[in-house]
Write an enzyme that holds these catalytic residues in place. Sequence first.
Site, PDB file in Angstrom:
ATOM      1  N   CYS A  12       0.836  -1.185   0.000  1.00 31.24           N
ATOM      2  CA  CYS A  12       0.000   0.000   0.000  1.00 31.24           C
ATOM      3  C   CYS A  12       0.882   1.250   0.000  1.00 31.24           C
ATOM      4  CB  CYS A  12      -0.903   0.007   1.230  1.00 31.24           C
ATOM      5  SG  CYS A  12       0.019   0.041   2.793  1.00 31.24           S
ATOM      6  N   CYS A  94       2.986   5.465   8.769  1.00 26.75           N
ATOM      7  CA  CYS A  94       1.963   5.555   7.725  1.00 26.75           C
ATOM      8  C   CYS A  94       1.020   6.718   8.048  1.00 26.75           C
ATOM      9  CB  CYS A  94       1.180   4.246   7.658  1.00 26.75           C
ATOM     10  SG  CYS A  94      -0.266   4.328   6.579  1.00 26.75           S
ATOM     11  N   GLU A 124       1.189  -1.201  16.225  1.00 27.33           N
ATOM     12  CA  GLU A 124       0.290  -0.087  15.917  1.00 27.33           C
ATOM     13  C   GLU A 124      -0.690   0.145  17.059  1.00 27.33           C
ATOM     14  OE1 GLU A 124      -3.476   1.083  13.131  1.00 27.33           O
ATOM     15  OE2 GLU A 124      -1.998  -0.266  12.235  1.00 27.33           O
ATOM     16  N   SER A 219      -0.224  -8.850  10.315  1.00 32.80           N
ATOM     17  CA  SER A 219      -1.630  -9.048  10.694  1.00 32.80           C
ATOM     18  C   SER A 219      -2.556  -8.880   9.501  1.00 32.80           C
ATOM     19  CB  SER A 219      -2.024  -8.071  11.802  1.00 32.80           C
ATOM     20  OG  SER A 219      -1.912  -6.733  11.365  1.00 32.80           O
TER      21      SER A 219
END
Length: 280
Positions: A12, A94, A124, A219
């Site tokens: 991404c 990100c 995260e 994940s």
Amino acid sequence: MKVVLAEHAGACYGVQRALDMAVAAAGEGEGASTLGPLIHNPQVVAELEARGVRAVEGPDDVERGAVIIRSHGVTPAVRRAVVARDLPLIDATCPHVARAQKAAAELARRCGRVVVVGEEGHPEVEGLVAHAREAGGEVVVVASPADLPAHLEAPVGIVVQTTQTREALDAIVAELEARGIQPEVKNTICFATRQRQEAAAALADKVDAIVVIGGRNSSNTTRLADICAAACPRTHHIESPEEIDPTWFAGCFTVGVTAGASTPEVQISAVVARLEALEG
């Protein structure tokens, strides 16, 4: 055997951005360090180390060179520790994760109680929890409605790990509403994650077998594999083309390929080439 690639698959924007920043730092000549693996992809992490970008546990492990905050982000305390060392700081968090961190802090200030929908212990999620607590919030991490505390009073804010599914969020919101609590929800699920999940589900429903490429410690890749397995029992999660076993595809006319958000294009191409070579 026809090989079909999912409409949306692979690295991404946030991952590619972090990779580009790390490679640029490696080119500076002094080397660099990432606080934990830059992304959850062992092959990429090994390639970065070969370029002089090594993964370390924390700021105290860095002797020289730049410190790179990985795509998953860090807690405010870790960021302060880097600044205190007076080392060059490259923030590869990100942008979607940074938005979720900001949302967690805002909800903590407004609601006082914050539910983080995500995986306990994931880097995260640890960052989201820390940002909410620094803003004065009481925080609980839940993966499903069953994880919600028996006693939870309004007001409640909800923030979501960016790689979670909308179904997981909806189930937790529904449980709170059933208790008479109308939570303030910040849907911080990344659009790219949703795209990959929907494309994987659509493809898995049409093929005889499907290969999911990405780190086993990722994940979002593991979740893709779970989604595919629900529709296609012959789902195989791999990290490299060398893992492919031709017997997996006995009697198959079509095999699908998808990849997690931490999987670069070069790895996808290698797997597709290996699958296409099986016929020969």
